[in-house]
Structures are given as structure tokens and as C-alpha cells.
Design a protein around this motif. Structure first.
Motif, PDB file in Angstrom:
ATOM      1  N   MET A   1       0.842  -1.174   0.000  1.00 43.23           N
ATOM      2  CA  MET A   1       0.000   0.000   0.000  1.00 43.23           C
ATOM      3  C   MET A   1       0.891   1.243   0.000  1.00 43.23           C
ATOM      4  N   THR A   2       0.564   2.193  -0.811  1.00 44.08           N
ATOM      5  CA  THR A   2       1.366   3.409  -0.920  1.00 44.08           C
ATOM      6  C   THR A   2       1.022   4.380   0.217  1.00 44.08           C
ATOM      7  N   LEU A   3       1.883   5.373   0.401  1.00 46.84           N
ATOM      8  CA  LEU A   3       1.634   6.384   1.418  1.00 46.84           C
ATOM      9  C   LEU A   3       0.349   7.149   1.107  1.00 46.84           C
ATOM     10  N   ASP A   4       0.093   7.407  -0.165  1.00 43.84           N
ATOM     11  CA  ASP A   4      -1.157   8.080  -0.556  1.00 43.84           C
ATOM     12  C   ASP A   4      -2.377   7.265  -0.124  1.00 43.84           C
ATOM     13  N   GLN A   5      -2.318   5.953  -0.312  1.00 40.92           N
ATOM     14  CA  GLN A   5      -3.431   5.088   0.056  1.00 40.92           C
ATOM     15  C   GLN A   5      -3.608   5.035   1.576  1.00 40.92           C
ATOM     16  N   GLN A   9      -6.881   6.311   3.619  1.00 40.92           N
ATOM     17  CA  GLN A   9      -7.570   5.413   4.542  1.00 40.92           C
ATOM     18  C   GLN A   9      -7.662   6.033   5.938  1.00 40.92           C
ATOM     19  N   MET A  10      -6.582   6.661   6.394  1.00 41.35           N
ATOM     20  CA  MET A  10      -6.600   7.305   7.703  1.00 41.35           C
ATOM     21  C   MET A  10      -7.579   8.474   7.710  1.00 41.35           C
ATOM     22  N   GLY A  31      12.156   9.890   5.343  1.00 42.01           N
ATOM     23  CA  GLY A  31      11.524  11.205   5.252  1.00 42.01           C
ATOM     24  C   GLY A  31      10.013  11.171   5.064  1.00 42.01           C
ATOM     25  N   GLU A  32       9.422   9.977   5.027  1.00 43.23           N
ATOM     26  CA  GLU A  32       7.975   9.865   4.867  1.00 43.23           C
ATOM     27  C   GLU A  32       7.310   9.790   6.234  1.00 43.23           C
ATOM     28  N   ALA A  33       6.264  10.602   6.407  1.00 47.00           N
ATOM     29  CA  ALA A  33       5.556  10.627   7.679  1.00 47.00           C
ATOM     30  C   ALA A  33       4.122  11.086   7.477  1.00 47.00           C
ATOM     31  N   LEU A  34       3.275  10.691   8.410  1.00 43.07           N
ATOM     32  CA  LEU A  34       1.899  11.178   8.490  1.00 43.07           C
ATOM     33  C   LEU A  34       1.663  11.662   9.910  1.00 43.07           C
ATOM     34  N   PHE A  35       0.836  12.692  10.042  1.00 41.81           N
ATOM     35  CA  PHE A  35       0.508  13.255  11.339  1.00 41.81           C
ATOM     36  C   PHE A  35      -0.992  13.143  11.587  1.00 41.81           C
ATOM     37  N   ILE A  36      -1.351  12.836  12.814  1.00 42.19           N
ATOM     38  CA  ILE A  36      -2.735  12.922  13.264  1.00 42.19           C
ATOM     39  C   ILE A  36      -2.775  14.064  14.263  1.00 42.19           C
ATOM     40  N   ASP A  37      -3.556  15.093  13.933  1.00 38.72           N
ATOM     41  CA  ASP A  37      -3.728  16.214  14.852  1.00 38.72           C
ATOM     42  C   ASP A  37      -5.030  16.003  15.606  1.00 38.72           C
ATOM     43  N   GLY A  38      -4.891  15.433  16.788  1.00 41.24           N
ATOM     44  CA  GLY A  38      -6.050  15.140  17.622  1.00 41.24           C
ATOM     45  C   GLY A  38      -6.561  16.329  18.396  1.00 41.24           C
ATOM     46  N   HIS A  39      -5.962  17.515  18.179  1.00 36.41           N
ATOM     47  CA  HIS A  39      -6.454  18.737  18.815  1.00 36.41           C
ATOM     48  C   HIS A  39      -7.640  19.308  18.044  1.00 36.41           C
ATOM     49  N   SER A  40      -7.730  19.018  16.746  1.00 34.40           N
ATOM     50  CA  SER A  40      -8.799  19.568  15.923  1.00 34.40           C
ATOM     51  C   SER A  40      -9.988  18.609  15.907  1.00 34.40           C
ATOM     52  N   ILE A  58       7.333   3.131  12.461  1.00 34.04           N
ATOM     53  CA  ILE A  58       6.776   1.854  12.017  1.00 34.04           C
ATOM     54  C   ILE A  58       6.839   1.816  10.495  1.00 34.04           C
ATOM     55  N   SER A  59       6.921   0.639   9.924  1.00 38.28           N
ATOM     56  CA  SER A  59       6.882   0.538   8.462  1.00 38.28           C
ATOM     57  C   SER A  59       5.439   0.720   8.003  1.00 38.28           C
ATOM     58  N   ALA A  60       5.286   1.177   6.778  1.00 36.73           N
ATOM     59  CA  ALA A  60       3.943   1.353   6.215  1.00 36.73           C
ATOM     60  C   ALA A  60       3.198   0.017   6.209  1.00 36.73           C
TER      61      ALA A  60
END
Length: 100
Positions: A1-5, A9-10, A31-40, A58-60
Motif C-alpha cells: 500500500m502506498t503512502l497516498d493510500q 484510509q486514515m 523522510g515519509e511521515a503522516l501526522f494525526i492532529d487530535g487537537h482539531s 513503524i513501516s507502512a
């Protein structure tokens, strides 16, 4: 699964992270990362963010397994497939949200 996918999904499940109350970074390496901003509200999912409260390395592939329920967060941590830096309480809260 790609980072875009993974990102798509997230985003489709962002409401599941309501009540997180923190900024969490998923670091996939290279250098690949995703953020969840649980403040919003609803929680925002993006590829950029400020200083995270907790960073999960963690690996994708393993993140997909976590999201699908094929890998338990505790087992991933104990076997070194998931590394946590920062606030461990937030990581545990997120693990409970992933298991639900």
C-alpha cells in the motif's frame, strides 16, 4: 500500500481519533511521515505538522496490519516493529483507538 493510500484510509477513519488530544507523528523512515492532529475536530490527517507529542516509528506495511487488526499494537511494540518516542500515554490511547 502506498503512502497516498494509507493517508486516504486514515482520513476516512479520522473520526476514530476523536478525543486523542495530541499531535502524533507516524514516521515511516526515508523522510515519509503522516501526522494525526487530535487537537482539531474532526482530527486532521496530513503529511506535515509541528512538534509531535508522540512519534511512532513503524513501516507502512506494519501500520496497515495494525489498522486491519492483523497486528496487535502491544505485540508490534514488544517485537520492535513499532518504536515509540515521546508521551507513552498518548501511544497507549492511540493503540486502544486502533483496536476498537
Amino acid at each position: 500500500m502506498t503512502l497516498d493510500q494509507i493517508e486516504a484510509q486514515m482520513k476516512s477513519r479520522a473520526i476514530n481519533f476523536t478525543g486523542l488530544g495530541a499531535l502524533v507523528k507516524f514516521d515511516f523512515g526515508g523522510g515519509e511521515a503522516l501526522f494525526i492532529d487530535g487537537h482539531s475536530m474532526p482530527p486532521a490527517i496530513s503529511r506535515t505538522g509541528g512538534t509531535p507529542d508522540t512519534t511512532l516509528t513503524i513501516s507502512a506495511e506494519n501500520l496497515v496490519k495494525l489498522a486491519e487488526g492483523k497486528l496487535a499494537p502491544t505485540l508490534a511494540f514488544m517485537t520492535g516493529k513499532l518504536k515509540v518516542s515521546g508521551n507513552m500515554g498518548i501511544a497507549l490511547k492511540l493503540a486502544n483507538m486502533l483496536e476498537d
